[in-house]
Design a protein around this motif. Structure first.
Motif, PDB file in Angstrom:
ATOM      1  N   ALA A 156       0.831  -1.206   0.000  1.00 12.90           N
ATOM      2  CA  ALA A 156       0.000   0.000   0.000  1.00 12.90           C
ATOM      3  C   ALA A 156       0.866   1.258   0.000  1.00 12.90           C
ATOM      4  N   LEU A 157       1.924   1.235   0.814  1.00 16.69           N
ATOM      5  CA  LEU A 157       2.828   2.386   0.899  1.00 16.69           C
ATOM      6  C   LEU A 157       3.550   2.617  -0.427  1.00 16.69           C
ATOM      7  N   HIS A 158       3.978   1.547  -1.082  1.00 19.77           N
ATOM      8  CA  HIS A 158       4.656   1.667  -2.369  1.00 19.77           C
ATOM      9  C   HIS A 158       3.753   2.327  -3.411  1.00 19.77           C
ATOM     10  N   ILE A 159       2.479   1.922  -3.445  1.00 20.92           N
ATOM     11  CA  ILE A 159       1.535   2.503  -4.407  1.00 20.92           C
ATOM     12  C   ILE A 159       1.340   3.992  -4.119  1.00 20.92           C
ATOM     13  N   CYS A 160       1.210   4.334  -2.846  1.00 18.43           N
ATOM     14  CA  CYS A 160       1.031   5.748  -2.471  1.00 18.43           C
ATOM     15  C   CYS A 160       2.233   6.583  -2.904  1.00 18.43           C
ATOM     16  N   ASP A 161       3.432   6.111  -2.576  1.00 16.40           N
ATOM     17  CA  ASP A 161       4.649   6.873  -2.888  1.00 16.40           C
ATOM     18  C   ASP A 161       4.872   7.029  -4.386  1.00 16.40           C
ATOM     19  N   SER A 162       4.461   6.034  -5.152  1.00 16.87           N
ATOM     20  CA  SER A 162       4.706   6.085  -6.596  1.00 16.87           C
ATOM     21  C   SER A 162       3.590   6.765  -7.371  1.00 16.87           C
ATOM     22  N   THR A 163       2.438   6.992  -6.722  1.00 17.67           N
ATOM     23  CA  THR A 163       1.277   7.516  -7.438  1.00 17.67           C
ATOM     24  C   THR A 163       0.882   8.919  -7.001  1.00 17.67           C
ATOM     25  N   LEU A 164       0.918   9.168  -5.700  1.00 19.43           N
ATOM     26  CA  LEU A 164       0.452  10.454  -5.174  1.00 19.43           C
ATOM     27  C   LEU A 164       1.611  11.430  -5.023  1.00 19.43           C
ATOM     28  N   THR A 165       1.307  12.704  -5.124  1.00 17.65           N
ATOM     29  CA  THR A 165       2.322  13.743  -4.918  1.00 17.65           C
ATOM     30  C   THR A 165       2.355  14.122  -3.449  1.00 17.65           C
ATOM     31  N   ASP A 166       3.412  14.856  -3.079  1.00 19.80           N
ATOM     32  CA  ASP A 166       3.587  15.177  -1.660  1.00 19.80           C
ATOM     33  C   ASP A 166       2.648  16.282  -1.186  1.00 19.80           C
ATOM     34  N   ASN A 167       1.828  16.844  -2.067  1.00 23.71           N
ATOM     35  CA  ASN A 167       0.900  17.881  -1.635  1.00 23.71           C
ATOM     36  C   ASN A 167      -0.541  17.376  -1.628  1.00 23.71           C
ATOM     37  N   ASP A 168      -0.713  16.071  -1.629  1.00 25.31           N
ATOM     38  CA  ASP A 168      -2.043  15.495  -1.711  1.00 25.31           C
ATOM     39  C   ASP A 168      -2.499  15.076  -0.319  1.00 25.31           C
ATOM     40  N   ILE A 169      -3.646  15.626   0.152  1.00 29.88           N
ATOM     41  CA  ILE A 169      -4.166  15.281   1.466  1.00 29.88           C
ATOM     42  C   ILE A 169      -4.494  13.789   1.539  1.00 29.88           C
ATOM     43  N   GLU A 170      -4.908  13.220   0.408  1.00 30.06           N
ATOM     44  CA  GLU A 170      -5.213  11.791   0.380  1.00 30.06           C
ATOM     45  C   GLU A 170      -3.983  10.971   0.760  1.00 30.06           C
ATOM     46  N   LEU A 171      -2.812  11.425   0.332  1.00 29.09           N
ATOM     47  CA  LEU A 171      -1.572  10.740   0.697  1.00 29.09           C
ATOM     48  C   LEU A 171      -1.364  10.796   2.210  1.00 29.09           C
ATOM     49  N   ALA A 172      -1.639  11.957   2.804  1.00 31.34           N
ATOM     50  CA  ALA A 172      -1.495  12.093   4.256  1.00 31.34           C
ATOM     51  C   ALA A 172      -2.404  11.104   4.990  1.00 31.34           C
ATOM     52  N   TYR A 173      -3.645  10.956   4.511  1.00 31.29           N
ATOM     53  CA  TYR A 173      -4.580  10.009   5.125  1.00 31.29           C
ATOM     54  C   TYR A 173      -4.044   8.579   5.051  1.00 31.29           C
ATOM     55  N   PHE A 174      -3.571   8.187   3.864  1.00 31.01           N
ATOM     56  CA  PHE A 174      -3.069   6.828   3.696  1.00 31.01           C
ATOM     57  C   PHE A 174      -1.829   6.580   4.558  1.00 31.01           C
ATOM     58  N   LEU A 175      -0.898   7.538   4.562  1.00 29.30           N
ATOM     59  CA  LEU A 175       0.319   7.397   5.363  1.00 29.30           C
ATOM     60  C   LEU A 175      -0.009   7.296   6.855  1.00 29.30           C
ATOM     61  N   TRP A 176      -0.956   8.102   7.284  1.00 29.29           N
ATOM     62  CA  TRP A 176      -1.403   8.072   8.686  1.00 29.29           C
ATOM     63  C   TRP A 176      -1.938   6.686   9.051  1.00 29.29           C
ATOM     64  N   GLN A 177      -2.767   6.122   8.191  1.00 34.60           N
ATOM     65  CA  GLN A 177      -3.328   4.796   8.456  1.00 34.60           C
ATOM     66  C   GLN A 177      -2.243   3.709   8.441  1.00 34.60           C
ATOM     67  N   ILE A 178      -1.371   3.758   7.440  1.00 42.73           N
ATOM     68  CA  ILE A 178      -0.318   2.736   7.313  1.00 42.73           C
ATOM     69  C   ILE A 178       0.628   2.785   8.511  1.00 42.73           C
ATOM     70  N   GLY A 179       1.098   3.982   8.832  1.00 43.65           N
ATOM     71  CA  GLY A 179       2.019   4.132   9.960  1.00 43.65           C
ATOM     72  C   GLY A 179       1.386   3.715  11.276  1.00 43.65           C
ATOM     73  N   SER A 180       0.120   4.093  11.477  1.00 42.02           N
ATOM     74  CA  SER A 180      -0.573   3.773  12.731  1.00 42.02           C
ATOM     75  C   SER A 180      -0.843   2.274  12.842  1.00 42.02           C
ATOM     76  N   ALA A 181      -1.227   1.639  11.721  1.00 33.03           N
ATOM     77  CA  ALA A 181      -1.471   0.197  11.734  1.00 33.03           C
ATOM     78  C   ALA A 181      -0.184  -0.566  12.049  1.00 33.03           C
ATOM     79  N   LEU A 182       0.919  -0.155  11.437  1.00 31.59           N
ATOM     80  CA  LEU A 182       2.210  -0.787  11.718  1.00 31.59           C
ATOM     81  C   LEU A 182       2.602  -0.593  13.179  1.00 31.59           C
ATOM     82  N   PHE A 183       2.339   0.584  13.707  1.00 30.60           N
ATOM     83  CA  PHE A 183       2.702   0.868  15.092  1.00 30.60           C
ATOM     84  C   PHE A 183       1.936  -0.035  16.047  1.00 30.60           C
TER      85      PHE A 183
END
Length: 434
Positions: A156-183
């Motif tokens: 999921a993280l690979h798809i986000c990093d390769s598809t979304l830009t760093d100014n996309d709020i959707e990317l922030a949502y996905f990163l938040w979920q991925i990081g929190s789930a891993l934690f």
């Protein structure tokens, strides 16, 4: 066509009077002519709304039966690899998972099978690296074991990093979920430092996007700060964690009343952090506030602060407590576990303060986990607590208004602006009657 406005649904949720809306939507979907209409937004919205109405009432069997019948008819008509089938299967998988989640977390094997089936169809339709499969990968990661989860979350993280830009709020949502789930996976199973550092990088990236495009009061911004603070604390980056905890606490104190459970948890984490830094002088006032909360909470559980002597705050009737003879018997888990679940659900159907507070605490715990797809469950728990306390205290009581504020927070986090505004309007209206 059936058309249910956001306002109608919102008022039905607050009062618990969902039967009329449920009947309208059931009649709509039992009409076979509607089975070919899933290309239309209104039909999709109606199915999604009916799914949520079932969830609010915890009618899991009815929901699965209806959605399964629609799914089977659609597969017969169009085949399995179809965009409409994907949408219907998403609803079925979602409700199957939430059925296992509360009041006891049960075996999610059935839900995981459905999500894996959904993932396979999505990959066929959208491709291996489509953003449309990211949320499915995250959910599978959450459901999976500690050993299996990282592979799904990394994809999921690979798809986000390769598809979304760093100014996309959707990317922030996905990163938040991925990081929190891993934690959460690492937290309960003893993480290596390298795992925590990886989580810190993911959550830091999410927070940096939030800092560019969101106010500090936004729920996503606050949630990122809280989870990143916890990761930094476990990495012994205490000063950085302290700054994030203080900011988060300040934002929560602006939104909610002083004894809010989430504020209590943040204050507790800050106290632990300061103790690790040996900042003893700064601990005195925080500990005093925390002690006041404990005293308040004990009174709240007993019903004392509400001056309602007839409130039943007993967790279980006295006759249900096991005797010494009962305790010596072997517990037949396979036969008794379902009885435990049914008994707990029966108890939770009661209208008393202990039930309401238990529901609230479960909602806050789910909210802490930062799993975006669980926000519907958080909303359901808050709504049930709201209905109980509204009956007992009156709808303009501070406790009721605070649950409404928590609901507004959830809607803002879901980016459901219409429901957020309706909730804010309801709060303003009730405050006028105080």
């Amino acid at each position: 066509m059936v058309s249910i406005s956001k306002k109608d649904l919102f008022q039905a949720k607050l009062t618990g009077n969902l039967i009329n809306l449920e009947n309208q939507l059931q009649n709509y979907f039992t009409n076979s002519n509607n089975l070919s209409d899933f290309t239309q937004d209104e039909t999709k919205n109606n199915l999604h709304t009916l799914t949520k109405i079932y969830l609010y009432q915890r009618k899991y069997d009815e929901a699965k039966q209806l959605i399964n019948s629609i799914l089977e008819a659609k597969i017969t008509l169009l085949g399995e690899e179809n965009h409409e089938v994907v949408f219907i299967l998403e609803n079925l998988a979602f409700i199957t998972y939430l059925e296992t989640y509360y009041p006891f977390f049960q075996d999610a094997t059935e839900a995981k099978k459905l999500y894996l089936k959904l993932l396979a169809i999505q990959k066929q339709l959208y491709g291996q690296n489509s953003l449309k499969i990211v949320q499915t990968l995250i959910v599978i990661g959450v459901i999976s074991t500690q050993q299996e989860a990282p592979a799904f979350l990394a994809q999921a993280l690979h798809i986000c990093d390769s598809t979304l830009t760093d100014n996309d709020i959707e990317l922030a949502y996905f990163l938040w979920q991925i990081g929190s789930a891993l934690f959460d996976k690492c937290y309960f199973f003893g993480a290596e430092s390298s795992e925590l550092e990886y989580i810190e990088v993911v959550l830091t990236e999410s927070l940096e996007i939030c800092q560019k495009y969101l106010p500090e009061s936004h729920p996503l911004f606050i949630s990122c700060m809280i989870n990143l603070a916890e990761a930094k604390h476990h990495l012994t980056h205490y000063e950085s964690a302290e700054k994030l905890l203080r900011k988060s606490l300040a934002e929560y104190e602006k939104r909610f009343y002083p004894f809010h459970p989430q504020i209590f948890n943040l204050r507790y984490n800050l106290i632990v952090n300061l103790q690790m830094q040996s900042k003893h002088e700064e601990l005195v006032e925080l500990k005093k506030i925390q002690d006041n909360y404990r005293e308040y909470h004990e009174k709240r559980i007993k019903g004392i602060v509400f001056s309602v002597p007839d409130v039943d705050t007993t967790l279980y009737p006295i006759e249900d407590i096991l005797t010494e003879e009962d305790q010596e018997l072997d517990f037949d888990f396979a036969n008794e576990y379902q009885k435990m679940i049914e008994k707990q659900r029966e108890y939770l159907s009661q209208d008393n303060f202990y039930v309401a507070n238990s529901l609230e605490n479960s909602a806050y715990e789910n909210l802490r986990k930062s799993e975006l797809f669980l926000l519907n469950e958080v909303e359901t728990l808050f709504l049930r607590a709201l209905q109980i306390k509204g009956k007992i205290l009156g709808h303009n009581h501070d406790e009721v208004l605070d649950i409404l504020a928590s609901l507004a927070y959830v809607y803002e986090l879901q980016q459901d602006q219409d429901s957020y505004e309706l909730c804010s309007q309801e709060i303003a209206k009730l405050k006028m009657t105080k």
